[in-house]
Design a protein around this motif. Structure first.
Motif, PDB file in Angstrom:
ATOM      1  N   THR A   1       1.895  -2.043 -18.143  1.00 49.07           N
ATOM      2  CA  THR A   1       3.317  -1.818 -17.905  1.00 49.07           C
ATOM      3  C   THR A   1       4.027  -3.080 -18.406  1.00 49.07           C
ATOM      4  O   THR A   1       3.367  -4.023 -18.821  1.00 49.07           O
ATOM      5  CB  THR A   1       3.673  -1.583 -16.410  1.00 49.07           C
TER       6      THR A   1
ATOM      7  N   THR B   1       5.508  -5.192 -16.643  1.00 49.33           N
ATOM      8  CA  THR B   1       5.363  -6.294 -15.686  1.00 49.33           C
ATOM      9  C   THR B   1       3.936  -6.833 -15.715  1.00 49.33           C
ATOM     10  O   THR B   1       3.692  -7.946 -16.177  1.00 49.33           O
ATOM     11  CB  THR B   1       5.712  -5.831 -14.260  1.00 49.33           C
ATOM     12  N   VAL B   2       2.999  -6.045 -15.206  1.00 45.00           N
ATOM     13  CA  VAL B   2       1.580  -6.408 -15.185  1.00 45.00           C
ATOM     14  C   VAL B   2       0.790  -5.120 -15.437  1.00 45.00           C
ATOM     15  O   VAL B   2       1.366  -4.029 -15.420  1.00 45.00           O
ATOM     16  CB  VAL B   2       1.163  -7.027 -13.818  1.00 45.00           C
TER      17      VAL B   2
ATOM     18  N   ASN C   1      -2.064  -1.648   2.902  1.00 43.85           N
ATOM     19  CA  ASN C   1      -1.071  -2.159   1.955  1.00 43.85           C
ATOM     20  C   ASN C   1      -0.639  -1.010   1.046  1.00 43.85           C
ATOM     21  O   ASN C   1      -1.400  -0.558   0.205  1.00 43.85           O
ATOM     22  CB  ASN C   1      -1.714  -3.297   1.144  1.00 43.85           C
ATOM     23  N   PRO C   2       0.619  -0.492   1.231  1.00 40.07           N
ATOM     24  CA  PRO C   2       1.013   0.717   0.494  1.00 40.07           C
ATOM     25  C   PRO C   2       1.143   0.478  -1.010  1.00 40.07           C
ATOM     26  O   PRO C   2       1.317  -0.646  -1.452  1.00 40.07           O
ATOM     27  CB  PRO C   2       2.370   1.062   1.103  1.00 40.07           C
TER      28      PRO C   2
ATOM     29  N   THR D   1      11.381  -1.589  -8.165  1.00 41.88           N
ATOM     30  CA  THR D   1      10.773  -0.586  -7.286  1.00 41.88           C
ATOM     31  C   THR D   1      11.716  -0.342  -6.124  1.00 41.88           C
ATOM     32  O   THR D   1      12.196  -1.295  -5.501  1.00 41.88           O
ATOM     33  CB  THR D   1       9.406  -1.082  -6.768  1.00 41.88           C
TER      34      THR D   1
ATOM     35  N   ILE E   1      12.528   1.717  -2.409  1.00 42.43           N
ATOM     36  CA  ILE E   1      11.865   2.357  -1.272  1.00 42.43           C
ATOM     37  C   ILE E   1      12.624   3.639  -0.921  1.00 42.43           C
ATOM     38  O   ILE E   1      13.833   3.621  -0.708  1.00 42.43           O
ATOM     39  CB  ILE E   1      11.836   1.410  -0.046  1.00 42.43           C
TER      40      ILE E   1
ATOM     41  N   LEU F   1       3.278   4.693   6.381  1.00 45.25           N
ATOM     42  CA  LEU F   1       4.731   4.538   6.474  1.00 45.25           C
ATOM     43  C   LEU F   1       5.430   5.868   6.180  1.00 45.25           C
ATOM     44  O   LEU F   1       4.840   6.766   5.573  1.00 45.25           O
ATOM     45  CB  LEU F   1       5.228   3.483   5.488  1.00 45.25           C
TER      46      LEU F   1
ATOM     47  N   THR G   1       7.978   5.978   4.303  1.00 42.78           N
ATOM     48  CA  THR G   1       8.663   5.712   3.045  1.00 42.78           C
ATOM     49  C   THR G   1       7.622   5.467   1.959  1.00 42.78           C
ATOM     50  O   THR G   1       6.453   5.259   2.248  1.00 42.78           O
ATOM     51  CB  THR G   1       9.540   4.458   3.167  1.00 42.78           C
TER      52      THR G   1
ATOM     53  N   GLY H   1       7.273   3.501  -2.204  1.00 37.69           N
ATOM     54  CA  GLY H   1       7.898   2.734  -3.286  1.00 37.69           C
ATOM     55  C   GLY H   1       7.822   3.543  -4.572  1.00 37.69           C
ATOM     56  O   GLY H   1       6.783   4.117  -4.884  1.00 37.69           O
TER      57      GLY H   1
ATOM     58  N   ALA I   1      -0.049   3.188  -8.452  1.00 35.51           N
ATOM     59  CA  ALA I   1      -0.680   2.089  -9.193  1.00 35.51           C
ATOM     60  C   ALA I   1      -0.304   0.729  -8.641  1.00 35.51           C
ATOM     61  O   ALA I   1       0.849   0.311  -8.746  1.00 35.51           O
ATOM     62  CB  ALA I   1      -0.312   2.154 -10.676  1.00 35.51           C
TER      63      ALA I   1
ATOM     64  N   SER J   1      -1.240  -3.457  -8.971  1.00 36.40           N
ATOM     65  CA  SER J   1      -1.683  -4.285 -10.081  1.00 36.40           C
ATOM     66  C   SER J   1      -3.204  -4.155 -10.217  1.00 36.40           C
ATOM     67  O   SER J   1      -3.914  -4.008  -9.222  1.00 36.40           O
ATOM     68  CB  SER J   1      -1.280  -5.733  -9.829  1.00 36.40           C
TER      69      SER J   1
ATOM     70  N   GLU K   1       5.298  -9.108 -11.243  1.00 37.66           N
ATOM     71  CA  GLU K   1       5.450  -7.722 -10.836  1.00 37.66           C
ATOM     72  C   GLU K   1       6.927  -7.343 -10.647  1.00 37.66           C
ATOM     73  O   GLU K   1       7.810  -8.192 -10.674  1.00 37.66           O
ATOM     74  CB  GLU K   1       4.700  -7.476  -9.512  1.00 37.66           C
TER      75      GLU K   1
ATOM     76  N   LEU L   1      12.576  -6.972  -0.802  1.00 37.63           N
ATOM     77  CA  LEU L   1      11.270  -7.108  -0.144  1.00 37.63           C
ATOM     78  C   LEU L   1      10.286  -7.955  -0.941  1.00 37.63           C
ATOM     79  O   LEU L   1       9.369  -8.549  -0.378  1.00 37.63           O
ATOM     80  CB  LEU L   1      10.641  -5.725   0.092  1.00 37.63           C
TER      81      LEU L   1
HETATM   82  O1  TXA Z   1       5.166  -4.405 -11.263  1.00 34.77           O
HETATM   83  C1  TXA Z   1       4.628  -3.774 -10.357  1.00 34.77           C
HETATM   84  O2  TXA Z   1       5.244  -3.404  -9.350  1.00 34.77           O
HETATM   85  C2  TXA Z   1       3.131  -3.447 -10.526  1.00 34.77           C
HETATM   86  C3  TXA Z   1       2.982  -2.508 -11.714  1.00 34.77           C
HETATM   87  C4  TXA Z   1       1.578  -1.993 -11.858  1.00 34.77           C
HETATM   88  O3  TXA Z   1       3.903  -1.467 -11.609  1.00 34.77           O
HETATM   89  N1  TXA Z   1       2.620  -2.872  -9.325  1.00 34.77           N
HETATM   90  C5  TXA Z   1       2.416  -3.607  -8.197  1.00 34.77           C
HETATM   91  O4  TXA Z   1       1.882  -2.911  -7.149  1.00 34.77           O
HETATM   92  O5  TXA Z   1       2.668  -4.789  -8.110  1.00 34.77           O
HETATM   93  P1  TXA Z   1       1.248  -3.592  -5.846  1.00 34.77           P
HETATM   94  O6  TXA Z   1       0.557  -2.502  -5.166  1.00 34.77           O
HETATM   95  O7  TXA Z   1       0.411  -4.748  -6.249  1.00 34.77           O
HETATM   96  O8  TXA Z   1       2.464  -4.019  -4.997  1.00 34.77           O
HETATM   97  C6  TXA Z   1       3.160  -3.067  -4.223  1.00 34.77           C
HETATM   98  C7  TXA Z   1       4.242  -3.733  -3.416  1.00 34.77           C
HETATM   99  C8  TXA Z   1       3.660  -4.444  -2.217  1.00 34.77           C
HETATM  100  O9  TXA Z   1       4.390  -5.627  -1.988  1.00 34.77           O
HETATM  101  C9  TXA Z   1       3.882  -3.407  -1.123  1.00 34.77           C
HETATM  102  O10 TXA Z   1       3.898  -3.989   0.138  1.00 34.77           O
HETATM  103  C10 TXA Z   1       5.225  -2.827  -1.524  1.00 34.77           C
HETATM  104  O11 TXA Z   1       5.154  -2.766  -2.935  1.00 34.77           O
HETATM  105  N2  TXA Z   1       5.434  -1.467  -0.996  1.00 34.77           N
HETATM  106  C11 TXA Z   1       4.883  -0.318  -1.421  1.00 34.77           C
HETATM  107  N3  TXA Z   1       5.296   0.725  -0.654  1.00 34.77           N
HETATM  108  C12 TXA Z   1       6.127   0.215   0.268  1.00 34.77           C
HETATM  109  C13 TXA Z   1       6.884   0.777   1.340  1.00 34.77           C
HETATM  110  N4  TXA Z   1       6.844   2.068   1.642  1.00 34.77           N
HETATM  111  N5  TXA Z   1       7.635  -0.051   2.075  1.00 34.77           N
HETATM  112  C14 TXA Z   1       7.686  -1.374   1.777  1.00 34.77           C
HETATM  113  N6  TXA Z   1       7.000  -1.963   0.787  1.00 34.77           N
HETATM  114  C15 TXA Z   1       6.227  -1.183   0.041  1.00 34.77           C
END
Ligand code: TXA
Ligand code: MG
Length: 485
Positions: free
Chosen positions: A100, A102-103, A129-130, A183, A185, A202, A204, A206, A228, A230, A267, A281
């Motif tokens: 992507t 970002t990463v 960790n969602p 991203t 929510i 949750l 909710t 992302g 997905a 990282s 990210e 967040l």
């Molecule tokens: O750039 C990015 O966002 C990358 C690329 C692959 O798209 N993805 C990424 O995903 O960094 P990850 O899983 O490493 O980080 C997800 C973040 C975490 O901080 C998680 O806590 C937050 O998103 N998150 C996901 N769903 C959430 C929710 N329902 N409420 C609050 N935070 C949420």
């Protein structure tokens, strides 16, 4: 209105790295642990976005990506590889890694529990960790939000309408920044098609529409929302090149789509507009300042911590924080601090250590250590000298190519010290520009780790003006075991 340009991708010059994964084995203990769990054959497949076919983007009201249409040119190896990866995403329980802006992400069909569990397994990520769900178009997101029922399970400040289930607050934000490193929510609808593992309990989830053409094409071809995170092993720095993914996940996944190095390098920014006022967040590729100029987002508050979270505090003395962490001890010097003297190096690492130094705005080689005696083997940075082009959609009726060719490659230099104090010092110069620092940071930490340094001293940058600097310093403060304020 259809702003697509047939043959668009033919004009797009993406340079893909060709990766040899054979030499990229994980280290010692981790390696044997990983091998005992799984030993799949991992293939890194270079895909050149120019050759996949024709991609047509259609905005309806605003300058956002309402609909994406892809006509694959299935004669090309690139299209075939992408198609195979998409089929794997759709049917297999083993996740697929893809680039992507970002990463690199580790993707799975967000609607199938077994597939999503495959992500947690491959990454060894805690299941509380969602995950972020990636979409190729707004219409794909809308159809998920409509669910099989128009009712919403979440009572909080939800004001999507039957015509547009995306809450009002987000519309001006996403019209500016999607596709891109943002991203949001959203309430998870009742009878949501998302697997429960995505949201980690949750109400909710992302959501993000990425800006990388290969990510969009892969999601569209798979025709499912793609969960997905990282694509690093949990606790390691995020991967910004396909070889980083191979290094962490070799033997644990089958396919890595290699679309070259990532353009942003940190990210996405995560915002929650369901709370009042809206909150940030996670700092990321989009800055707080950029968000606050959007109507409805002026009062956005920061809701992230700059230190490792409580649950990731060391459980025993000497244990490292488990975030963005290379094996080596990271010692972060906050902006404005002078580089470490030899005495300071020795204080932190003892004699005969191998030391990595990551310099940014002000440190120079000469004053960072006194005095580096022999200079040898300038190292080629894996992302270095690679001409990289990122396709960006410009939705004002045109599509533009943003060419980031000839980006200054971080310079890496190795010095063998000719006294018996510090054994070797390897310096990576990320340059003074915030964008270059973001792009090169994770890669620099990984490079130094691969060269088996005992400690990495990092020159922090000023994040008072926020911007991407806030994301950089947030990651560094989480990675650092020791901070020099
Ligand atoms: O750039 C990015 O966002 C990358 C690329 C692959 O798209 N993805 C990424 O995903 O960094 P990850 O899983 O490493 O980080 C997800 C973040 C975490 O901080 C998680 O806590 C937050 O998103 N998150 C996901 N769903 C959430 C929710 N329902 N409420 C609050 N935070 C949420
Ligand atoms: Mg991550």
């Amino acid at each position: 209105m259809n702003i697509g340009v047939p043959g668009l991708l033919k004009a797009h010059h993406a340079t893909c790295l060709s990766i040899t994964t054979a030499s990229l084995r994980p280290h010692s203990a981790l390696a044997s642990e990983l091998r005992s769990i799984s030993n799949m054959e991992t293939k890194t497949l270079a895909v050149d976005a120019r050759n996949i076919g024709t991609v047509t983007a259609t905005p309806l009201e605003h300058d956002v990506l309402d609909e994406l249409d892809i006509q694959l040119d299935s004669q090309t190896i690139d299209a075939q590889r992408l198609q195979k990866a998409a089929a794997q995403l759709k049917t297999s329980d083993v996740p697929v890694a893809f680039p992507t802006e970002t990463v690199y992400g580790l993707g799975a069909d967000a609607t199938r529990s077994a597939a999503v569990q495959g992500i947690y397994k491959a990454k060894q990520r805690p299941s509380d960790n969602p995950l972020i769900v990636h979409f190729a178009s707004l219409n794909q997101l809308r159809s998920l939000l409509r669910g099989s029922s128009s009712q919403q399970s979440n009572g909080a400040h939800v004001n999507g309408t039957p015509e547009d289930p995306i809450p009002e607050i987000y519309r001006p934000l996403i019209s500016r920044f999607w596709p891109g490193p943002l991203t949001i929510i959203l309430p998870n609808p009742q009878n949501s098609s998302l697997a429960p593992e995505v949201t980690a309990g949750l109400q909710t989830f992302g959501a993000r529409i990425p800006r990388h053409i290969l990510a969009l094409a892969l999601i569209q071809l798979a025709d499912v929302p793609v969960a997905a995170p990282s694509a690093n092993a949990s606790t390691k720095p995020s991967p910004t090149a396909a070889e980083h993914v191979a290094y962490d996940l070799e033997g644990r996944i089958e396919t890595i789509i290699d679309g070259g190095p990532c353009d942003i390098g940190v990210e996405s920014t995560v915002v929650d507009g369901l709370s009042i006022p809206p909150v940030l967040l996670r700092p990321g590729g989009l800055s707080l300042e950029q968000i606050r100029i959007v109507p409805g987002w002026e009062a956005t508050e920061v809701a992230y911590k700059n230190k490792a979270e409580t649950e990731s505090q060391p459980r025993a003395p000497g244990m490292k924080y488990r975030h963005y962490s290379p094996k080596a001890t990271v010692i972060l010097y906050e902006a404005g601090r002078k580089p470490p003297t030899t005495d300071e190096l020795l204080q932190h690492v003892g004699v005969h250590a191998r030391v990595g130094i990551v310099q940014t705005e002000l440190w120079t080689l000469d004053d960072s250590v006194s005095p580096p005696a022999i200079r040898k083997n300038p190292q080629k940075h894996p992302q270095g000298n690679t001409e990289y082009v990122q396709k960006v959609f410009g939705f004002a009726g045109m599509l533009l190519d943003v060419q980031a060719a000839d980006r200054a490659k971080p310079a890496t230099r190795k010095h063998t010290i000719d006294n018996d104090q510090v054994k070797e010092i390897i310096t990576v110069d990320l340059g003074a520009k915030t964008g270059d620092i973001a792009r090169g940071l994770f890669s620099a930490l990984r490079d130094l780790d691969r060269q088996d340094v005992d400690a990495i001293f990092v020159e922090g940058i000023d994040d008072s003006e926020s911007g991407t600097a806030a994301a950089i310093m947030n990651r560094l403060r989480k990675a650092a075991e020791i901070r020099v304020d």
